[in-house]
Enzyme design. Structure first.
Site, short mmCIF file in Angstrom:
data_model
loop_
_atom_site.label_atom_id
_atom_site.label_comp_id
_atom_site.label_asym_id
_atom_site.label_seq_id
_atom_site.Cartn_x
_atom_site.Cartn_y
_atom_site.Cartn_z
N SER A 129 -0.80 65.91 34.68
CA SER A 129 -1.36 67.18 34.89
C SER A 129 -1.75 66.78 36.46
CB SER A 129 -2.61 67.29 34.17
OG SER A 129 -3.46 66.20 34.23
N HIS A 151 -9.30 65.66 37.76
CA HIS A 151 -8.44 66.38 38.81
C HIS A 151 -9.07 66.53 40.29
CE1 HIS A 151 -6.64 67.68 34.81
NE2 HIS A 151 -5.70 66.90 35.21
N ASP A 173 -12.16 69.10 38.55
CA ASP A 173 -12.71 68.96 37.48
C ASP A 173 -12.93 67.81 36.83
OD1 ASP A 173 -10.19 68.21 36.77
OD2 ASP A 173 -9.55 70.22 35.83
#
Length: 393
Positions: free
Chosen positions: A42, A355, A352
């Site tokens: 991600s 990330h 977040d």
């Protein structure tokens, strides 16, 4: 699937197709690399597709606002407020932002990927689903490194006609292999809290060895230029700081406030990865394989956030969250009801729970570009490094 989730996926797919189709083709003679192929999790992903999710799984929270608000002004599947590291690298090389490839495009559309593709998937692991399941670790079904490599081979077959032609094509391609592996360790640590450290230690040589074998697989196909990023300092991530919060001050680094043990895992992975890169390099002296340091610039931002225009008080907090000491609540993660984004993401390292913000990604990308490994061996020297990459206003 719920109606609002289906709508989110349709909008996301439309934005990805629009973004890919509007990319400008760059004259290959004007740059060092003529294509860039990216693999990872991600931290690198640029699209979300239902086929990569386990049956019954909800849409990943990265598919919803406020993700993408800083640069794209809409969610694009990137788990940040804006660009990720590979976006900055592509732009620096004069290449378009890489369109995501998850095996969904027919060969008729392969020209969209002549300058590269992004195979990274949210929640991707190095190790395969069945292997991790056998160790009691839950992972997504279609996002391991093996799956990404299979998709790369499928796409490559549409970009060149013969093995010789593919080798010629890959001579001017850069392979960004990672960052990947962090999710393997995270799943092991979070799902095996009592013995997570032992499980991670057991997995590490397997994870690193699989990355090395992936490099060798692509070398056989003709790839000759590799950039292999290491892990981020996971002990600085709001999710880790929340999940493993303790009252023992000796568990925390006095300068950064990060968890020493979990940063130690990242450091161990990175050291082992560098050794593996050297092993493969020794076997293939005509190939260029370089380690990309994501840990160093990341930890420096946590050590001295003021230097990078970020806030000391919020250095380990998520910009987007729902409260708590690190602004992370697992029951209300960013993109879900209850979570809100901060007013100035540029003043935060973390967007977040796991990330970085676009601003932090810009710092890391700039360090990679300035490093001795970027662009070496491509035949026309390094591209000039920028004074800095700048996050969008």
């Amino acid at each position: 699937m719920a109606t609002h989730q289906m709508i989110a996926f349709l909008l996301l797919a439309l934005s990805i197709i629009t973004e890919a189709s509007s990319s400008t083709i760059v004259n290959p003679s004007s740059q060092c690399y003529t294509s860039l192929f990216s693999f990872g999790d991600s931290a690198t992903a640029a699209g979300i597709y239902t086929k990569d999710l386990a049956p019954g799984t909800e849409s990943p929270h990265c598919a919803f606002t406020p993700y993408g608000e800083t640069y794209f002004h809409r969610p694009t599947g990137r788990c940040s407020d804006g660009r990720n590291i590979v976006d900055f690298l592509a732009q620096h090389l004069g290449l378009p932002l890489l369109p995501p490839y998850h095996g969904e495009y027919p060969s008729a559309n392969s020209t969209s990927f002549l300058q590269g593709a992004n195979f990274a998937v949210v929640s991707a692991t190095v190790l395969d689903f069945e292997f991790l399941k056998g160790r009691g670790i839950v992972s997504c079904q279609n996002c391991s490194l093996s799956v990404q490599l299979a998709r790369f081979k499928t796409l490559l077959g549409t970009l060149c006609s013969t093995p010789l032609e593919c080798r010629e094509y890959l001579k001017s391609s850069l392979i960004l292999l990672g960052e990947i592996g962090g999710v393997d360790y995270m799943r092991a640590a979070f799902e095996n809290l009592d013995s997570g450290g032992d499980v991670v230690e057991e997995l590490m040589p397997i994870v690193v060895g699989r990355i090395g074998s992936a490099i060798e697989e692509m070398i056989k196909l003709g790839a000759v230029h590799f950039l292999v990023p290491g892990d981020f300092p996971k002990g600085c991530f709001p999710a880790y700081l929340t999940q493993f919060q303790t009252t023992n001050r000796s568990d925390y680094d006095a300068l950064t406030g990060c968890l020493i043990r979990h940063n130690g895992v990242s450091s161990s992975h990175n050291a082992m990865l560098r050794d593996e890169i050297q092993r493969v390099q020794n076997l293939h002296p005509d190939v260029s394989i370089h380690y990309a340091d994501y840990y160093g610039p990341s930890i420096r931002m946590h050590q001295d956030p003021i230097k990078y225009g970020m806030g000391r008080a919020t250095v380990n907090q998520a910009c987007c969250g729902a409260g708590g000491p690190y602004n992370y609540d697992p029951s209300a993660v960013c993109g879900r009801p209850g979570a809100v984004a901060c007013e100035d993401p540029k003043s935060y390292v973390m967007w977040d729970d796991h990330h970085c913000t676009e601003a932090a990604n810009a710092v890391i990308a700039a360090e990679v570009v300035r490093g001795p490994s970027f662009g070496l061996g491509c035949g026309r020297g390094k591209q000039p490094a920028p004074e800095s990459f700048t996050a969008a206003e």
